[in-house]
Design an enzyme around this catalytic site. Structure first.
Site, PDB file in Angstrom:
ATOM      1  CB  CYS A  43      -0.918   0.006   1.213  1.00 30.52           C
ATOM      2  SG  CYS A  43      -2.059   1.418   1.233  1.00 30.52           S
ATOM      3  CG  ASP A  45      -0.810   4.192   5.227  1.00 28.00           C
ATOM      4  OD1 ASP A  45       0.064   4.751   5.918  1.00 28.00           O
ATOM      5  OD2 ASP A  45      -2.020   4.155   5.552  1.00 28.00           O
ATOM      6  NE  ARG A  47      -0.937   5.088   8.682  1.00 32.73           N
ATOM      7  CZ  ARG A  47      -2.241   4.969   8.960  1.00 32.73           C
ATOM      8  NH1 ARG A  47      -2.681   5.163  10.187  1.00 32.73           N
ATOM      9  NH2 ARG A  47      -3.097   4.644   8.013  1.00 32.73           N
ATOM     10  CG  HIS A  99      -1.601  -1.082   5.863  1.00 35.44           C
ATOM     11  ND1 HIS A  99      -2.217  -0.136   6.653  1.00 35.44           N
ATOM     12  CD2 HIS A  99      -1.740  -0.658   4.590  1.00 35.44           C
ATOM     13  CE1 HIS A  99      -2.684   0.833   5.879  1.00 35.44           C
ATOM     14  NE2 HIS A  99      -2.415   0.540   4.621  1.00 35.44           N
ATOM     15  CB  CYS A 102      -5.810  -0.475   4.542  1.00 40.70           C
ATOM     16  SG  CYS A 102      -5.448   0.211   2.906  1.00 40.70           S
TER      17      CYS A 102
HETATM   18 ZN   LIG Z   1      -3.432   1.253   3.000  1.00 41.10          ZN
END
Ligand SMILES: [Zn+2]
Length: 218
Positions: A43, A45, A47, A99, A102
């Protein structure tokens, strides 16, 4: 230039100096070749930074990231990355990494309108719709993470069905597809045991991983 961006360039110089000091010749060696053994499809993202989570250096991990770690058969971007990784770099492992919590999966689950990405997240809604009855039976606070894990299984299966992986297997090239999920709350990766290293293994691996997932959320 803004202070924030100057900080980034300053950080970069320090990182490059420290890396070179620790391993003299590091960058000149990388210049000649990259020989990563792994392709990470994760992803976007912030993080979930791929290299850092598995403590790998530049040159050791080939990475593709998009919103909600989706593998679509018509996405030339993802397919091109996969083909280069498999055909040229000969990576031995393709790891689809989702993750917990999400945002993309959450938006898809709740039919939230976010913008252009809604069209992309239709792929995750297809996953949701295919397993709607099961998801409806899960407690609301656990439903997002159940769909995060389910999405990994579906996207890993999609990866197995790409021409890139199918062709590699047909010519006897050793490459395995895996599905992992990363816990934002504890920083740990979990193997969802959908590993397949040949065309015959895909369906049984998917069935096994899906039933294990359903047991975990029962
Ligand atoms: Zn995500």
């Amino acid at each position: 230039m803004s202070h924030e961006l100057q900080d980034l360039l300053h950080n970069n110089r320090r990182w490059a100096d420290e890396t070179e000091a620790r391993e003299p010749g590091f960058f000149s060696r990388l210049l000649k070749q990259q020989t990563p053994q792994y392709l990470w499809i994760g992803c976007a993202d912030s993080r979930v930074p791929a290299n850092e989570l598995v403590d790998l250096l530049p040159g050791e991990l080939f990475v593709h990231r998009n919103v909600a770690n989706v593998v679509v058969h018509s996405d030339l971007n993802c397919l091109s990355v996969m083909q280069f990784a498999v055909d040229q770099l000969k990576v031995q492992h393709i790891i689809i990494v989702g993750h917990s919590n999400c945002g993309g999966v959450m938006a898809a689950l709740q039919d939230k309108r976010v913008g252009l990405v809604d069209n992309w997240l239709r792929h995750v809604q297809d996953v949701r719709n295919a397993h709607q009855d099961w998801l409806d039976g899960i407690a609301e606070d656990k439903r997002v993470n159940a769909l995060c894990e389910l999405n990994v299984l579906e996207q890993a299966r999609n990866a197995c069905h790409t021409t890139v992986v199918q062709d590699a297997w047909a010519r006897g090239q050793g490459v395995a597809v895996h599905g992992w999920v990363y816990g934002l709350h504890n920083g740990l990766l979990k193997d969802l045991s959908i590993t397949a290293a040949s065309a015959d293994e895909v369906h049984p691996a998917y069935r096994r991983a899906l039933s294990a997932l359903k047991q975990r959320y029962a």
